[in-house]
Design a protein around this motif. Sequence first.
Motif, PDB file in Angstrom:
ATOM      1  N   MET A 278       0.861  -1.191   0.000  1.00  7.00           N
ATOM      2  CA  MET A 278       0.000   0.000   0.000  1.00  7.00           C
ATOM      3  C   MET A 278       0.888   1.230   0.000  1.00  7.00           C
ATOM      4  N   GLU A 279       0.257   2.342  -0.192  1.00  9.49           N
ATOM      5  CA  GLU A 279       0.990   3.596  -0.031  1.00  9.49           C
ATOM      6  C   GLU A 279       0.034   4.636   0.512  1.00  9.49           C
ATOM      7  N   GLY A 280       0.585   5.536   1.269  1.00 13.95           N
ATOM      8  CA  GLY A 280      -0.243   6.607   1.821  1.00 13.95           C
ATOM      9  C   GLY A 280      -0.998   6.140   3.044  1.00 13.95           C
ATOM     10  N   ILE A 281      -0.976   6.959   4.067  1.00 13.16           N
ATOM     11  CA  ILE A 281      -1.628   6.588   5.324  1.00 13.16           C
ATOM     12  C   ILE A 281      -3.113   6.935   5.261  1.00 13.16           C
ATOM     13  N   ARG A 282      -3.976   5.946   5.464  1.00 12.97           N
ATOM     14  CA  ARG A 282      -5.424   6.169   5.493  1.00 12.97           C
ATOM     15  C   ARG A 282      -5.871   6.325   6.937  1.00 12.97           C
ATOM     16  N   THR A 283      -7.133   6.701   7.074  1.00 10.65           N
ATOM     17  CA  THR A 283      -7.697   6.920   8.417  1.00 10.65           C
ATOM     18  C   THR A 283      -7.358   5.793   9.375  1.00 10.65           C
TER      19      THR A 283
END
Length: 495
Positions: A278-283
């Motif tokens: 994955m990439e990018g931090i989600r909630t």
Amino acid sequence: MIGQLDADVVVGYFTGKSILITGSTGFLVLVEKILRVQPDVKKLYLLIRAADDQSAKQRVETEVTGREIFQVLKQKHGNRFEDFIQEKVCPLAGDIMYENLGLPNAKLTVLLKEIDIIVNGAATTNFFERYDVAFDANVMGAKHICQFAKRCNKLKMLLHVSTAYVAGEQEGILPEKPFQVGETLREGTHLDIGSELNLIKDTRRQVKANRFSETAEKRTMKELGLKRAREFGWPNTYVFTKAMGEMLLGHLRGDIPVVIIRPSIITSILNEPLPGWMEGIRTIDSFIIGYAKQALSIFLVDLDLIMDVVPGDMVVNAMMVAMAAHSEEQAQHIYHVTSSLRNPAPYAVLAESGHRYFLHNPPRSRKNGEPMPLSRMRFFRTLPGFRMYMAVKFRLPLELLRLLNIALCGAFSRRYNELSRKYRYVMHIADLYAPYALFKGCFDDTNTERLRVVMANKQQDKSRGYDFGFDTKTIDWDDYFYRVHIPGVVNYLCD
Ligand SMILES: NC(=O)c1ccc[n+]([C@@H]2O[C@H](COP(=O)([O-])OP(=O)(O)OC[C@H]3O[C@@H](n4cnc5c(N)ncnc54)[C@H](OP(=O)(O)O)[C@@H]3O)[C@@H](O)[C@H]2O)c1
């Protein structure tokens, strides 16, 4: 076409097609999948924000094809990988906020003749973005993409990626229904997109005339976005502008074939090509990271509520199937790529699997590498409860520090300002994320289910190594979080 769908038809659909993809640095899984399953795709044109095509190419090399997720494709092509990418991928410097996507005329002429499919994944996804920036990307961007699409001589499909949360904070079953222009989520209000644009222009003019500092300008534009979103019933600037983008697309599309995909929260890859990637931090990932670092002891979430998540590979599979299914249809289709209706995952599952994961794989201290004792997180089910705790635990001591600081002629000014800023930041984040942590809606996915049913048992061709499954009912959430997603967050997002 919809009745005859199977994995081979979907893969075959992309043969010889030229596809323009925006937002590819955020949607690598799509680029990878098309290149992996259909090497006979004609060309992928990746529109990238860059000064020129050479810089766009560099961005593609480092941020797209150079990433770990391309491992399988690299192995498949061996030392021909670079040549394959060179042949199939064409980076274009451009920006959807401009008419003609900011492309020079010569290039535009070629593309208008060439493009078969457009995938618009580009967006500004920051909840608290400047209104002008979010409007440019998510509203004007959708308009410019639509205008461009209408000029393409042989366009077969425009797929626009939106978000299920354009539904705001509504409760109950939320249908896959298009927005009408002017529609709002707050009774008694009417939205005029043109007036919003004028408001942005006027505010910019005032800001310039009053010589605001850069920080003050930024704050003014950010607060304007939030204010306008809330005026019309949306919780933040991101989903408000995404909803307006959908409205314009639906209104301006004429007879071009449009699919709007509305995923909920996109999580790590479940199956292929790299589980856990994955990439990018989600909630929800901030919770896992906070736990992994033992840096977060409290969290605002009602564990009994359903978090609607969907693995990134399933989103991409649904996109590819929907494109093949509705190619050349003069209609607009909306798909919720979500899980809450058919396989609801309560936040409690994540909390439990997270705790179990870190019990078995204890986080280690940065200082000495020793396993850290694991403390359970405390969860608050309501915003007032969370605010009360924060007031007693932090606001009150801060107030005492403020008084002490006054009594000691500013001896603690720096410390007080720093802590006060942190406190305000936490409260602001809680405020922004509360609509998601306490979300009570459930996304209907009847349209998506119809596609799934057609593809059932025909979504895989294991011998050729591809899978187009997007049935979230097949996911055992506890297993997915424990075995795939949490290790993925630890591996790819925790430094
Ligand atoms: N992530 C989720 O959980 C989620 C859930 C539902 C829907 N979505 C939707 O999925 C899409 C991708 O989301 P994401 O989370 O992957 O976002 P992201 O990581 O922030 O990526 C956004 C992409 O859009 C590009 N972009 C932004 N403004 C642009 C402009 N004016 N012109 C051209 N490109 C521009 C960015 O380019 P730069 O690299 O130059 O910034 C980046 O490639 C969005 O449409 C979002 O609304 C995401």
